[in-house]
Design a protein around this motif. Structure first.
Motif, PDB file in Angstrom:
ATOM      1  N   GLN A   1      99.685  36.394 101.971  1.00 19.45           N
ATOM      2  CA  GLN A   1      99.385  37.704 102.559  1.00 19.45           C
ATOM      3  C   GLN A   1     100.592  38.638 102.480  1.00 19.45           C
ATOM      4  O   GLN A   1     100.456  39.827 102.181  1.00 19.45           O
ATOM      5  CB  GLN A   1      98.944  37.515 104.009  1.00 19.45           C
ATOM      6  CG  GLN A   1      97.590  36.829 104.145  1.00 19.45           C
ATOM      7  CD  GLN A   1      97.262  36.496 105.586  1.00 19.45           C
ATOM      8  OE1 GLN A   1      97.938  35.696 106.224  1.00 19.45           O
ATOM      9  NE2 GLN A   1      96.216  37.120 106.107  1.00 19.45           N
ATOM     10  N   LEU A   2     101.790  38.086 102.761  1.00 22.16           N
ATOM     11  CA  LEU A   2     102.991  38.916 102.701  1.00 22.16           C
ATOM     12  C   LEU A   2     103.265  39.383 101.278  1.00 22.16           C
ATOM     13  O   LEU A   2     103.656  40.532 101.049  1.00 22.16           O
ATOM     14  CB  LEU A   2     104.198  38.138 103.239  1.00 22.16           C
ATOM     15  CG  LEU A   2     104.234  37.870 104.738  1.00 22.16           C
ATOM     16  CD1 LEU A   2     105.523  37.164 105.113  1.00 22.16           C
ATOM     17  CD2 LEU A   2     104.096  39.176 105.523  1.00 22.16           C
ATOM     18  N   ARG A   3     103.076  38.495 100.329  1.00 26.39           N
ATOM     19  CA  ARG A   3     103.334  38.870  98.933  1.00 26.39           C
ATOM     20  C   ARG A   3     102.423  40.017  98.514  1.00 26.39           C
ATOM     21  O   ARG A   3     102.865  40.991  97.890  1.00 26.39           O
ATOM     22  CB  ARG A   3     103.119  37.663  98.023  1.00 26.39           C
ATOM     23  CG  ARG A   3     103.439  37.980  96.574  1.00 26.39           C
ATOM     24  CD  ARG A   3     103.044  36.870  95.630  1.00 26.39           C
ATOM     25  NE  ARG A   3     103.219  37.316  94.252  1.00 26.39           N
ATOM     26  CZ  ARG A   3     102.505  36.923  93.232  1.00 26.39           C
ATOM     27  NH1 ARG A   3     101.517  36.053  93.407  1.00 26.39           N
ATOM     28  NH2 ARG A   3     102.747  37.370  92.018  1.00 26.39           N
ATOM     29  N   SER A   4     101.150  39.920  98.879  1.00 27.20           N
ATOM     30  CA  SER A   4     100.207  40.984  98.515  1.00 27.20           C
ATOM     31  C   SER A   4     100.551  42.282  99.225  1.00 27.20           C
ATOM     32  O   SER A   4     100.525  43.374  98.618  1.00 27.20           O
ATOM     33  CB  SER A   4      98.776  40.552  98.863  1.00 27.20           C
ATOM     34  OG  SER A   4      98.413  39.388  98.149  1.00 27.20           O
ATOM     35  N   GLY A   5     100.863  42.194 100.529  1.00 30.09           N
ATOM     36  CA  GLY A   5     101.177  43.403 101.281  1.00 30.09           C
ATOM     37  C   GLY A   5     102.442  44.075 100.780  1.00 30.09           C
ATOM     38  O   GLY A   5     102.478  45.300 100.595  1.00 30.09           O
ATOM     39  N   LEU A   6     103.495  43.291 100.541  1.00 30.57           N
ATOM     40  CA  LEU A   6     104.750  43.883 100.082  1.00 30.57           C
ATOM     41  C   LEU A   6     104.580  44.505  98.706  1.00 30.57           C
ATOM     42  O   LEU A   6     105.116  45.589  98.430  1.00 30.57           O
ATOM     43  CB  LEU A   6     105.846  42.812 100.054  1.00 30.57           C
ATOM     44  CG  LEU A   6     107.280  43.318  99.876  1.00 30.57           C
ATOM     45  CD1 LEU A   6     108.259  42.406 100.615  1.00 30.57           C
ATOM     46  CD2 LEU A   6     107.683  43.401  98.418  1.00 30.57           C
ATOM     47  N   ARG A   7     103.821  43.854  97.841  1.00 29.02           N
ATOM     48  CA  ARG A   7     103.578  44.405  96.508  1.00 29.02           C
ATOM     49  C   ARG A   7     102.865  45.769  96.621  1.00 29.02           C
ATOM     50  O   ARG A   7     103.199  46.719  95.891  1.00 29.02           O
ATOM     51  CB  ARG A   7     102.750  43.415  95.688  1.00 29.02           C
ATOM     52  CG  ARG A   7     102.305  43.941  94.339  1.00 29.02           C
ATOM     53  CD  ARG A   7     101.460  42.896  93.626  1.00 29.02           C
ATOM     54  NE  ARG A   7     102.290  41.909  92.983  1.00 29.02           N
ATOM     55  CZ  ARG A   7     102.655  41.969  91.698  1.00 29.02           C
ATOM     56  NH1 ARG A   7     102.270  42.995  90.950  1.00 29.02           N
ATOM     57  NH2 ARG A   7     103.382  41.008  91.169  1.00 29.02           N
ATOM     58  N   ALA A   8     101.910  45.870  97.537  1.00 30.89           N
ATOM     59  CA  ALA A   8     101.182  47.134  97.698  1.00 30.89           C
ATOM     60  C   ALA A   8     102.102  48.239  98.207  1.00 30.89           C
ATOM     61  O   ALA A   8     102.087  49.367  97.689  1.00 30.89           O
ATOM     62  CB  ALA A   8     100.018  46.935  98.662  1.00 30.89           C
ATOM     63  N   TYR A   9     102.927  47.932  99.217  1.00 31.95           N
ATOM     64  CA  TYR A   9     103.850  48.941  99.753  1.00 31.95           C
ATOM     65  C   TYR A   9     104.859  49.363  98.687  1.00 31.95           C
ATOM     66  O   TYR A   9     105.216  50.552  98.576  1.00 31.95           O
ATOM     67  CB  TYR A   9     104.590  48.401 100.971  1.00 31.95           C
ATOM     68  CG  TYR A   9     103.685  48.062 102.143  1.00 31.95           C
ATOM     69  CD1 TYR A   9     102.644  48.899 102.508  1.00 31.95           C
ATOM     70  CD2 TYR A   9     103.886  46.900 102.881  1.00 31.95           C
ATOM     71  CE1 TYR A   9     101.817  48.593 103.584  1.00 31.95           C
ATOM     72  CE2 TYR A   9     103.077  46.574 103.949  1.00 31.95           C
ATOM     73  CZ  TYR A   9     102.036  47.424 104.295  1.00 31.95           C
ATOM     74  OH  TYR A   9     101.225  47.110 105.351  1.00 31.95           O
ATOM     75  N   ALA A  10     105.343  48.390  97.902  1.00 36.98           N
ATOM     76  CA  ALA A  10     106.357  48.709  96.894  1.00 36.98           C
ATOM     77  C   ALA A  10     105.795  49.589  95.788  1.00 36.98           C
ATOM     78  O   ALA A  10     106.429  50.569  95.367  1.00 36.98           O
ATOM     79  CB  ALA A  10     106.918  47.416  96.306  1.00 36.98           C
ATOM     80  N   THR A  11     104.605  49.261  95.313  1.00 38.28           N
ATOM     81  CA  THR A  11     104.028  50.044  94.221  1.00 38.28           C
ATOM     82  C   THR A  11     103.557  51.427  94.676  1.00 38.28           C
ATOM     83  O   THR A  11     103.317  52.303  93.852  1.00 38.28           O
ATOM     84  CB  THR A  11     102.845  49.290  93.583  1.00 38.28           C
ATOM     85  OG1 THR A  11     101.919  48.896  94.603  1.00 38.28           O
ATOM     86  CG2 THR A  11     103.335  48.047  92.849  1.00 38.28           C
ATOM     87  N   ASP A  12     103.440  51.633  95.987  1.00 38.36           N
ATOM     88  CA  ASP A  12     103.138  52.965  96.515  1.00 38.36           C
ATOM     89  C   ASP A  12     104.354  53.880  96.465  1.00 38.36           C
ATOM     90  O   ASP A  12     104.254  55.069  96.773  1.00 38.36           O
ATOM     91  CB  ASP A  12     102.646  52.880  97.957  1.00 38.36           C
ATOM     92  CG  ASP A  12     101.166  52.518  98.026  1.00 38.36           C
ATOM     93  OD1 ASP A  12     100.502  52.574  96.977  1.00 38.36           O
ATOM     94  OD2 ASP A  12     100.691  52.156  99.124  1.00 38.36           O
ATOM     95  N   GLY A  13     105.521  53.321  96.107  1.00 39.88           N
ATOM     96  CA  GLY A  13     106.717  54.138  95.957  1.00 39.88           C
ATOM     97  C   GLY A  13     107.670  54.104  97.121  1.00 39.88           C
ATOM     98  O   GLY A  13     108.668  54.845  97.135  1.00 39.88           O
ATOM     99  N   HIS A  14     107.433  53.272  98.137  1.00 36.37           N
ATOM    100  CA  HIS A  14     108.351  53.193  99.271  1.00 36.37           C
ATOM    101  C   HIS A  14     109.655  52.533  98.848  1.00 36.37           C
ATOM    102  O   HIS A  14     109.669  51.620  98.015  1.00 36.37           O
ATOM    103  CB  HIS A  14     107.718  52.388 100.406  1.00 36.37           C
ATOM    104  CG  HIS A  14     106.480  53.015 100.968  1.00 36.37           C
ATOM    105  ND1 HIS A  14     106.510  54.164 101.725  1.00 36.37           N
ATOM    106  CD2 HIS A  14     105.165  52.658 100.868  1.00 36.37           C
ATOM    107  CE1 HIS A  14     105.273  54.490 102.084  1.00 36.37           C
ATOM    108  NE2 HIS A  14     104.435  53.592 101.571  1.00 36.37           N
ATOM    109  N   ASP A  15     110.759  52.974  99.422  1.00 32.16           N
ATOM    110  CA  ASP A  15     112.041  52.346  99.110  1.00 32.16           C
ATOM    111  C   ASP A  15     112.111  50.980  99.789  1.00 32.16           C
ATOM    112  O   ASP A  15     111.254  50.639 100.625  1.00 32.16           O
ATOM    113  CB  ASP A  15     113.208  53.252  99.522  1.00 32.16           C
ATOM    114  CG  ASP A  15     113.308  53.467 101.031  1.00 32.16           C
ATOM    115  OD1 ASP A  15     112.962  52.546 101.803  1.00 32.16           O
ATOM    116  OD2 ASP A  15     113.736  54.554 101.442  1.00 32.16           O
ATOM    117  N   PRO A  16     113.109  50.136  99.457  1.00 30.86           N
ATOM    118  CA  PRO A  16     113.167  48.770 100.012  1.00 30.86           C
ATOM    119  C   PRO A  16     113.182  48.724 101.530  1.00 30.86           C
ATOM    120  O   PRO A  16     112.530  47.857 102.128  1.00 30.86           O
ATOM    121  CB  PRO A  16     114.461  48.215  99.413  1.00 30.86           C
ATOM    122  CG  PRO A  16     114.590  48.922  98.096  1.00 30.86           C
ATOM    123  CD  PRO A  16     114.097  50.310  98.370  1.00 30.86           C
ATOM    124  N   ALA A  17     113.913  49.640 102.192  1.00 34.40           N
ATOM    125  CA  ALA A  17     113.981  49.606 103.651  1.00 34.40           C
ATOM    126  C   ALA A  17     112.611  49.877 104.263  1.00 34.40           C
ATOM    127  O   ALA A  17     112.167  49.169 105.177  1.00 34.40           O
ATOM    128  CB  ALA A  17     115.008  50.625 104.152  1.00 34.40           C
TER     129      ALA A  17
END
Length: 773
Positions: free
Chosen positions: A596-612
């Motif tokens: 679940q975390l892998r999928s969620g983090l991938r979605a947030y990252a590809t939306d353009g959010h910075d690492p923080a």
């Protein structure tokens, strides 16, 4: 922290105390390997002594192949070999893992110890050289100064003890028995060139002889067993004409039949636990009557806690009185134990029950099929006095041999051949669900009936080493299901009594249950591991401007599937995302949360959010899940065009930068709490730069964590390994893909060499190319 309180320091101090009590060169090397720091691996280690002619002679070793023994048993101090260089330089002489894999002991050898470091330590007392101690180390890089100090201290202790022994008792030499010294140490040729030269202190040998004791030794690696002349005389067996050691008679030919089950049970307990033991039993005399014997010995264990050697003394409890004066009744066999305490005698039925109980306890600790076969090899085979045990398991209706859990060498080939020859008789025993017993001696007297008529395995090699003198084939059936077959062979003729057959049949039932349980565990663990692997990227994407490599290793303890994961992402604007994380716990829930975390983090990252921002959102996601687990995570982005790194860290180990000038340093990234712990707390964003030709390593703590070592020391050891690799492997930019794959293998090598892996391991390497394609 007080350095004296570290595990390494405690181990070194204890080792020094034990070294000062050793009585031979082989014992010194065995003590260093058994009691020294765990990063002394043992394989490829040796001890050389200076002989009167000024040559270095190999006196004891472990893990050296036969060709090395033959070629380097004598080393000229004027040569360029590691032992000679250490003596000439009078300081430690180090060889890196790359050098040992190519040119150890020299370039013409064609074989090496592999990816381990080797150090040759001169042994010098009062400016006088005594010899050289050569040790193989688990270091994958530069050996830290503190570790060199430990090694030099151990070498000094060996040197002073050897100097004392040389002055007071003559040069320590290799064991007369030819067996392995403690922890599998192999004796080399003695100073006089005779490989059978003795190691014992002469005064100790004289005291043993004066007390009327006999000495024995059994090498559980090679199967060789030796008794000295006095031990043979005590059990009323002829001593060799030359007075030297001789192969020992089998237990059933020495021990009184009523005492044999007691002795077997005691031996099984000692083999399962290791350490000292004491057994009393009766020995029938050929002229009538019995003699009472006390056997006091110790089972030596290797670094993996497997028994490798038994040695000890045999004493006459009746002190040479005439047979008529000896009590001929009363059971005197006593149990073995680490304390050496003895219990009273028991009935034959109770003794056999004790043997089965000891074997059951040993098998109950076996988790995997490999563990079961190891227990059969290490405990059951010596306790039964068997020459070999072969296991076949039922797989889709066929009998397939289990990999033989032996130490290698000729016995592995012999067992493979025996397994092939015995396939037919093992299938027949399983089909009939009836044990088969072969008694050639009894059959030769015309007494064999029915089951004794089975053709023994290896019968076509009559007179050869594979034709057993007696054997038993046991069908393994658990819960009404056929599990496999077990072949037990014996090197001497024997008759299987009704009680013996009952004993072996009961053992077959216990073994079948253990194998069935172990196979079920192996199946579940394999499925769980495959489930976790399915949640990780099958391959890394090919992205412009970088080369990459990754590794994942599952835990090997219990049903420990975990939550380690990694990812390499293609982000908007040509940037690259690199993720690595570790969910708390080792169970199915941890794996599910990881997905679940892998999928969620991938979605947030590809939306353009910075690492923080990405970590902050992922932390809130974890807090909203119906779980009490938390996770550590590192997420960074790289712009391959200008090398800009933006990173955020949630309680995870810092990434490591490997520069082109072979320096490995941790990036100083400010961090925040693990994901899910403080969902409203922001994470700091750090900005770094990765220049062309530099490599970045991210990993989970299972890569470096070692129960026997401080975590920071483990990290420093890894950094040293990276620097050593970078100095010797050449520029990564020449062939970045293959180079990173080799580096990933090197980083995980130390983990795969451990006996067990309590945590799973994930790592990801990213190298910035000089040009963007």
């Amino acid at each position: 922290m007080d350095p004296r309180s570290s595990p390494t320091a405690r181990s070194a101090m204890r080792c020094v105390r034990l070294l000062l009590g050793c009585t031979s060169a082989a014992e010194l090397l065995g003590t260093v390997l058994a009691e020294g720091p765990g990063w002394i691996t043992g394989e490829g280690s040796a001890l050389y002594l200076l002989d009167p002619g000024g040559m270095l002679r190999l006196t004891a070793s472990q893990g050296l192949p036969d060709w090395a023994h033959e070629r380097y048993s004598v080393v000229d101090p004027a040569s360029e070999l590691p032992a000679a260089m250490a003596l000439k330089l009078r300081r430690p002489y180090l060889l890196s893992p790359e050098r040992t894999s190519v040119d150890y002991p020299n370039r013409n050898a064609g074989m090496g110890t592999g990816m381990v470091a080797v150090v040759a330590l001169p042994m010098i007392v009062d400016e006088q050289p005594t010899g050289v101690l050569v040790l193989a180390l688990a270091h994958r890089g530069t050996v830290p100064r503190r570790d060199l100090d430990v090694l030099e201290t151990l070498a000094d202790a060996c040197a002073h003890r050897l100097a004392y022994l040389l002055e007071h008792a003559g040069a320590p030499r290799a064991p007369r028995t030819g067996g392995a010294a403690p922890n599998g140490v192999r004796p080399g040729p003695g100073p006089d060139g005779d490989p059978a030269a003795g190691t014992a202190h002469p005064l100790l040998s004289l005291a043993v002889r004066a007390a009327g004791h006999g000495a024995f030794e059994r090498d559980l690696v090679t199967g060789e067993t030796h008794w000295d002349a006095q031990a043979l005389r005590l059990v009323d067996r002829p001593a060799p004409a030359g007075g030297g050691p001789s192969p020992a008679p089998d237990l059933d030919l020495v021990v009184h039949p009523e005492d044999l089950p007691d002795v077997q049970a005691a031996l099984a307990e000692a083999l399962a636990t290791g350490g000292p033991y004491r057994i009393r039993y009766r020995v029938p005399r050929r002229g009538g009557g019995v003699i009472r014997i006390e056997e006091t010995g110790e089972v030596m264990l290797d670094v993996h806690r497997r028994p490798v050697r038994i040695s000890g003394l045999i004493a006459d409890l009746d002190h040479g009185r005439a047979p008529g004066e000896r009590p001929a009744t009363g059971r005197v066999a006593q149990r073995a134990g680490n304390t050496g305490a003895a219990a009273g005698g028991t009935s034959a039925a109770a003794a056999r029950s004790a043997l089965l109980l000891a074997l059951t306890r040993a098998l109950s600790r076996a988790v995997t099929v490999r563990d079961v076969t190891t227990t059969v090899t290490d405990v059951a085979r010596p306790a039964f006095g068997a020459a070999s045990i072969v296991l076949d398991l039922v797989d889709e209706g066929r009998l397939l041999p289990v990999a033989h859990t032996v130490y290698g060498g000729p016995r592995r080939t012999e067992l493979t051949r025996l397994a092939d020859l015995s396939e037919g008789v093992m299938q027949r025993a399983l089909a009939r669900s009836t044990p088969l017993f072969s008694e050639p001696a009894r059959r030769g007297r015309g007494r064999g009936r029915g089951r004794e008529r089975e053709r023994p395995p290896g019968a076509d090699t009559a007179g050869g080493p594979l034709a057993p003198a007696a054997w038993a084939v046991l069908p393994l059936v658990a819960s009404g299901r056929q599990v496999g077959s077990c072949l037990i062979t014996f090197g001497t003729e024997r008759v299987f009594s009704r009680e013996d057959r009952t004993l072996y049949s009961a053992f077959a039932g216990i073994l079948a249950q253990s194998l069935e349980r172990a196979r079920l565990y192996d199946t579940h663990h394999h499925r769980a591991t495959e489930l976790q692997r399915a949640m990780l990227p099958r391959t890394l994407p090919r992205l412009p401007g970088i080369a990459s490599a990754a590794r994942y290793l599952p835990s090997t303890e219990g049903m420990q599937i975990g939550g380690d994961w990694y990812d390499l992402l293609r982000l908007p604007d040509g940037r690259i995302g690199l993720v690595i994380g570790d969910v708390q716990g080792h169970n199915a829930e941890a794996t599910a949360v990881m997905g679940q975390l892998r999928s969620g983090l991938r979605a947030y990252a590809t939306d353009g959010h910075d690492p923080a921002a990405t970590l902050a959102r992922t932390s809130r996601l974890l807090a909203e899940l119906d779980t009490e687990l938390f996770a550590t995570c590192l997420y960074l982005t790289l712009d391959p065009a200008d090398g800009t790194l933006r990173a955020a860290r949630a309680g995870h180990p810092a990434p490591v930068r490997l520069s082109e000038d072979a320096r490995a340093v941790e990036l100083e990234l400010p961090g925040g709490p693990p994901l899910g712990v403080a969902p409203d707390r922001p994470y700091p964003l750090a900005v770094e730069h990765l220049t062309p030709g530099e490599t970045l390593l991210v990993y989970t703590d299972g890569l470096v964590e070692d129960r026997e070592e401080d975590y920071d020391e483990s990290v420093q050891r890894m950094l040293g390994g990276l620097e050593l690799w970078a100095r010797n492997a050449g520029p990564v930019r020449v062939e970045p893909g293959p180079a990173l794959e080799r580096l990933a293998d090197l980083l995980t090598l130390n983990v795969t060499e451990r006996r067990s892996r309590p945590d799973d391991v994930a790592l990801l390497l990213l190298h910035r190319l000089s040009t963007v394609h």
